[in-house]
Motif scaffolding. Structure first.
Motif, mmCIF file in Angstrom:
data_model
loop_
_atom_site.group_PDB
_atom_site.id
_atom_site.type_symbol
_atom_site.label_atom_id
_atom_site.label_comp_id
_atom_site.label_asym_id
_atom_site.label_seq_id
_atom_site.Cartn_x
_atom_site.Cartn_y
_atom_site.Cartn_z
ATOM 1 N N ASP A 347 0.837 -1.200 0.000
ATOM 2 C CA ASP A 347 0.000 0.000 0.000
ATOM 3 C C ASP A 347 0.872 1.251 0.000
ATOM 4 O OD1 ASP A 347 -2.081 -1.821 0.281
ATOM 5 O OD2 ASP A 347 -2.285 -1.481 2.437
ATOM 6 N N VAL A 348 1.919 1.230 0.827
ATOM 7 C CA VAL A 348 2.840 2.368 0.866
ATOM 8 C C VAL A 348 3.500 2.542 -0.493
ATOM 9 C CG1 VAL A 348 4.848 3.376 2.007
ATOM 10 C CG2 VAL A 348 3.220 2.011 3.329
ATOM 11 N N MET A 349 3.926 1.430 -1.105
ATOM 12 C CA MET A 349 4.559 1.514 -2.415
ATOM 13 C C MET A 349 3.566 2.014 -3.461
ATOM 14 S SD MET A 349 7.552 1.257 -3.611
ATOM 15 C CE MET A 349 8.498 0.181 -2.524
ATOM 16 N N GLN A 350 2.303 1.652 -3.314
ATOM 17 C CA GLN A 350 1.271 2.147 -4.236
ATOM 18 C C GLN A 350 1.199 3.673 -4.161
ATOM 19 O OE1 GLN A 350 -0.804 -0.440 -5.661
ATOM 20 N NE2 GLN A 350 -2.279 0.795 -6.785
ATOM 21 N N MET A 351 1.245 4.210 -2.949
ATOM 22 C CA MET A 351 1.199 5.665 -2.785
ATOM 23 C C MET A 351 2.439 6.321 -3.384
ATOM 24 S SD MET A 351 -0.475 6.431 0.979
ATOM 25 C CE MET A 351 0.618 5.402 1.982
ATOM 26 N N LEU A 352 3.593 5.724 -3.192
ATOM 27 C CA LEU A 352 4.833 6.315 -3.692
ATOM 28 C C LEU A 352 4.851 6.377 -5.212
ATOM 29 C CD1 LEU A 352 7.474 4.640 -1.338
ATOM 30 C CD2 LEU A 352 6.363 6.871 -1.095
ATOM 31 N N LEU A 353 4.434 5.297 -5.858
ATOM 32 C CA LEU A 353 4.415 5.290 -7.320
ATOM 33 C C LEU A 353 3.371 6.255 -7.864
ATOM 34 C CD1 LEU A 353 5.072 1.514 -7.935
ATOM 35 C CD2 LEU A 353 6.397 3.399 -8.912
ATOM 36 N N ALA A 354 2.263 6.403 -7.146
ATOM 37 C CA ALA A 354 1.261 7.383 -7.553
ATOM 38 C C ALA A 354 1.838 8.786 -7.494
ATOM 39 C CB ALA A 354 0.024 7.273 -6.660
ATOM 40 N N GLU A 355 2.559 9.102 -6.426
ATOM 41 C CA GLU A 355 3.171 10.417 -6.292
ATOM 42 C C GLU A 355 4.251 10.646 -7.336
ATOM 43 O OE1 GLU A 355 2.316 13.001 -4.402
ATOM 44 O OE2 GLU A 355 0.603 11.793 -3.749
ATOM 45 N N ALA A 356 4.898 9.570 -7.782
ATOM 46 C CA ALA A 356 5.950 9.682 -8.793
ATOM 47 C C ALA A 356 5.384 9.865 -10.190
ATOM 48 C CB ALA A 356 6.850 8.454 -8.752
ATOM 49 N N GLY A 357 4.071 9.705 -10.335
ATOM 50 C CA GLY A 357 3.440 9.929 -11.622
ATOM 51 C C GLY A 357 3.125 8.686 -12.411
ATOM 52 N N ALA A 358 3.083 7.523 -11.769
ATOM 53 C CA ALA A 358 2.734 6.285 -12.475
ATOM 54 C C ALA A 358 1.330 6.386 -13.053
ATOM 55 C CB ALA A 358 2.836 5.097 -11.533
ATOM 56 N N SER A 359 1.143 5.807 -14.210
ATOM 57 C CA SER A 359 -0.168 5.845 -14.867
ATOM 58 C C SER A 359 -1.155 4.946 -14.139
ATOM 59 C CB SER A 359 -0.041 5.385 -16.319
ATOM 60 O OG SER A 359 0.316 4.007 -16.370
ATOM 61 N N ASP A 360 -2.436 5.175 -14.384
ATOM 62 C CA ASP A 360 -3.458 4.326 -13.788
ATOM 63 C C ASP A 360 -3.278 2.866 -14.200
ATOM 64 O OD1 ASP A 360 -4.562 6.530 -12.588
ATOM 65 O OD2 ASP A 360 -6.141 6.802 -14.083
ATOM 66 N N SER A 361 -2.894 2.629 -15.455
ATOM 67 C CA SER A 361 -2.719 1.247 -15.909
ATOM 68 C C SER A 361 -1.555 0.587 -15.179
ATOM 69 C CB SER A 361 -2.496 1.211 -17.427
ATOM 70 O OG SER A 361 -1.338 1.950 -17.783
ATOM 71 N N ALA A 362 -0.491 1.341 -14.928
ATOM 72 C CA ALA A 362 0.642 0.788 -14.184
ATOM 73 C C ALA A 362 0.255 0.500 -12.744
ATOM 74 C CB ALA A 362 1.826 1.750 -14.231
ATOM 75 N N LEU A 363 -0.500 1.406 -12.124
ATOM 76 C CA LEU A 363 -0.937 1.199 -10.748
ATOM 77 C C LEU A 363 -1.883 0.015 -10.647
ATOM 78 C CD1 LEU A 363 -1.502 4.917 -9.670
ATOM 79 C CD2 LEU A 363 0.370 3.410 -8.982
ATOM 80 N N ASP A 364 -2.668 -0.215 -11.689
ATOM 81 C CA ASP A 364 -3.589 -1.353 -11.677
ATOM 82 C C ASP A 364 -2.851 -2.686 -11.714
ATOM 83 O OD1 ASP A 364 -5.806 0.205 -11.493
ATOM 84 O OD2 ASP A 364 -6.316 0.141 -13.618
ATOM 85 N N GLU A 365 -1.594 -2.688 -12.135
ATOM 86 C CA GLU A 365 -0.808 -3.919 -12.149
ATOM 87 C C GLU A 365 -0.291 -4.272 -10.765
ATOM 88 O OE1 GLU A 365 2.266 -3.431 -14.993
ATOM 89 O OE2 GLU A 365 0.904 -3.225 -16.709
ATOM 90 N N LEU A 366 -0.315 -3.305 -9.846
ATOM 91 C CA LEU A 366 0.098 -3.547 -8.477
ATOM 92 C C LEU A 366 -1.074 -4.125 -7.687
ATOM 93 C CD1 LEU A 366 2.065 -0.227 -7.841
ATOM 94 C CD2 LEU A 366 2.939 -2.392 -8.727
ATOM 95 N N GLN A 367 -0.818 -4.587 -6.482
ATOM 96 C CA GLN A 367 -1.866 -5.261 -5.720
ATOM 97 C C GLN A 367 -2.156 -4.589 -4.380
ATOM 98 O OE1 GLN A 367 -0.310 -9.292 -5.724
ATOM 99 N NE2 GLN A 367 -1.365 -9.756 -7.647
ATOM 100 N N GLY A 368 -1.621 -3.393 -4.180
ATOM 101 C CA GLY A 368 -1.933 -2.654 -2.969
ATOM 102 C C GLY A 368 -3.118 -1.739 -3.174
ATOM 103 N N ILE A 369 -3.415 -0.973 -2.144
ATOM 104 C CA ILE A 369 -4.415 0.083 -2.233
ATOM 105 C C ILE A 369 -3.736 1.389 -1.857
ATOM 106 C CG2 ILE A 369 -6.295 -1.491 -1.625
ATOM 107 C CD1 ILE A 369 -6.323 -0.094 1.148
ATOM 108 N N ASP A 370 -4.374 2.501 -2.173
ATOM 109 C CA ASP A 370 -3.908 3.794 -1.704
ATOM 110 C C ASP A 370 -4.726 4.148 -0.472
ATOM 111 O OD1 ASP A 370 -3.378 6.496 -1.219
ATOM 112 O OD2 ASP A 370 -2.951 6.871 -3.342
ATOM 113 N N PRO A 371 -4.149 4.061 0.720
ATOM 114 C CA PRO A 371 -4.913 4.294 1.953
ATOM 115 C C PRO A 371 -5.508 5.689 2.048
ATOM 116 C CG PRO A 371 -2.827 3.204 2.441
ATOM 117 C CD PRO A 371 -2.761 3.661 1.010
ATOM 118 N N ARG A 372 -5.014 6.622 1.232
ATOM 119 C CA ARG A 372 -5.597 7.958 1.221
ATOM 120 C C ARG A 372 -6.925 7.982 0.498
ATOM 121 N NH1 ARG A 372 -0.350 10.689 -1.375
ATOM 122 N NH2 ARG A 372 -0.813 8.947 -2.777
ATOM 123 N N GLU A 373 -7.168 6.929 -0.287
ATOM 124 C CA GLU A 373 -8.396 6.835 -1.068
ATOM 125 C C GLU A 373 -9.333 5.747 -0.552
ATOM 126 O OE1 GLU A 373 -9.218 8.759 -3.582
ATOM 127 O OE2 GLU A 373 -7.341 9.853 -3.824
#
Length: 491
Positions: A347-373
């Motif tokens: 989940d933490v790594m999901q947030m970090l990649l989101a902040e780094a600008g990863a695309s939605d499709s790239a984030l969908d390949e991960l298996q965490g959640i964004d706890p802020r959402e």
């Protein structure tokens, strides 16, 4: 943006960047650190004042209910460095080496234009396991390559400060703590990146509080004022019991009160030293003119200190092994989250990649959640059958009649909520309260057991069959020696 999948409160959901800034990221993993022994969790000894300081800063936040994905380094680091569950990457469960078709976190950061660097003091996080893949620079550190990796200046400072940062002048490798060297190498590399055009992602895995529990000299008497044994006696007891942990498990970890006090005091001393190094690295990051930087410090797993008849990190998925501290500094909106939020490393790594600008499709390949959402309802940890069988074999060499009936065999899954832990292994399904992981309460709480089971079944269906990799791990003699110095039994 809508979320694609919802499973009993857990989701996979992309998150758009909230800022155009591209933050640097420093991720620090401390080996074998359990939450309930930290100042963050209200422990009666002030073992982690530096982590507490970072968390208390206006830009900091502690998560005391972070659940690791496994109870030892290889599967845990593999999940951190892929953003996926052990059942997906299989590494440390049934795979020796990370499957080549799984994209690593450093590869994802590289695609986003990040410079990536890894530093590891654990041979299970190295070229031998595929966890160095994707890093522009990766350094595995061992006494055999310190001159090459650390350089003469850092090495000389360490040698001159052996009484400050280690056990003093002894030739027994297991009595030395190498944390200072990793911290100084990380500081040197961070300084070289300051002012650069590209953001950087740095991953550091240090020895942390890993057994044997023998603190550097200044920390040996940090917590011995109220114990029965002298500091010198406590050091030797803790060193012997933790270095020979299979022998102790074979005999049920039947420590006397004085022995248990000694083990606790020395573990806490080791943790306090590791925490001091955390503060040193954090302050260095803050001193650099490197732009916005997110700093994460966590444990890859914990250690049992006699509970459940175990010392070290073997056999079970007890909370002393999977509940680890996590502190995040500089991550937008993370400070708005409750400190007792149920989170996992991915989940933490999901947030970090989101902040780094990863695309939605790239984030969908991960298996965490964004706890802020989204709010996490259940956390999943896993232990492989080979891990269990290897531990059984080692215990039996010390006591062929050792009673190991308290442990589930086979591939073990643990679904944890904020109050319960549900297990599935070869013995079937069991349910435990977190405050008593020795008493199965599934018969008394069938609806709770069913809720946890339903999550697991749905989640397993989504994950499908995990990746398989027939490649065998090849470790150099230096890698095997490093693990042996940490108490592992090597071929």
């Amino acid at each position: 943006m809508g979320c694609k999948i919802k499973l009993v409160g857990d989701v996979l959901c992309g998150r758009a960047m909230t800022t155009n800034r591209r933050p640097n990221i420093v991720w620090l993993t401390l080996d074998s650190v359990r939450t309930d022994r930290t100042s963050l969790a209200g422990y009666h000894r002030d073992t982690t004042p530096q982590m507490q300081r970072i968390a208390d800063d206006a830009d900091g936040q502690a998560f005391t209910d972070c659940v690791s994905h496994a109870m030892w380094s290889l599967p845990s680091d593999s999940s951190i460095l892929t953003g996926t569950y052990p059942a997906h990457h299989g590494t440390g469960l049934w795979n020796d080496v990370l499957p080549p078709d799984i994209t690593t976190v450093p590869e994802r950061f590289s695609e986003l234009g990040y410079r990536t660097v890894g530093i590891s003091q654990n041979a299970y996080c190295s070229d031998s396991t595929g966890l160095s893949r994707g890093f522009d620079e990766f350094t595995w550190m061992h006494k055999s390559n310190l001159l090459q990796t650390a350089g003469p200046r850092i090495l000389l400072r360490y040698l001159l400060g052996l009484r400050k940062h280690s056990a003093g002048y002894t030739t027994t490798p297991s009595r030395h703590r190498p944390e200072f060297i990793a911290t100084e190498v990380a500081k040197r590399q961070l300084s070289s990146y300051a002012g650069g055009d590209d953001p950087f992602f740095m991953f550091v895995h240090t020895q942390g509080a890993h057994l044997p529990y023998i603190p550097p000299l200044p920390y040996r008497d940090a917590f011995t004022d109220d114990i029965e044994l002298s500091t010198e006696e406590a050091v030797e007891v803790a060193f012997d019991r933790s270095m020979n942990y299979y022998r102790e498990i074979a005999n049920g970890c039947e420590f006397s009160a004085a022995e248990k006090e000694a083990i606790d005091a020395m573990y806490d001393g080791v943790l306090a030293y590791a925490d001091q190094q955390v503060g040193d690295l954090f302050d260095h990051v803050q001193s650099l003119d490197a732009g916005p930087t997110i700093f994460v410090v966590t444990g890859d797993h914990g250690d049992l200190l006699g509970e459940h008849g175990v010392i070290g990190h073997q056999f079970s998925l007890h909370d002393g092994l999977v509940n680890v501290p996590t502190v995040v500094h500089g991550l937008p909106s993370a400070t708005d989250l409750p400190s007792d939020s149920l989170v996992q490393h991915i989940d933490v790594m999901q947030m970090l990649l989101a902040e780094a600008g990863a695309s939605d499709s790239a984030l969908d390949e991960l298996q965490g959640i964004d706890p802020r959402e989204e709010e996490r309802t259940y956390a999943l940890s896993q232990r492989g059958n080979e891990t269990y069988e290897t531990a059984v074999e080692q215990v039996r060499t010390h006591n062929p009649d050792a009673d190991l009936g308290r442990f589930q065999s086979g591939l073990l899954h643990a679904v944890r909520s904020d109050e319960y832990k549900w297990l599935r292994g070869d013995r079937g399904d069991e349910l435990y309260r977190l405050d008593d992981e020795d008493t199965d309460v599934s018969a008394a709480h069938p609806s709770v057991a069913e809720e946890h089971r339903a999550f697991f079944e749905a989640f397993s269906e989504r994950l499908g069959r995990g990746r398989r990799n027939t490649e065998k791990r090849e470790m150099s003699s230096a890698m095997k020696k490093q693990l042996s110095d940490l108490g592992y039994v090597m071929d």
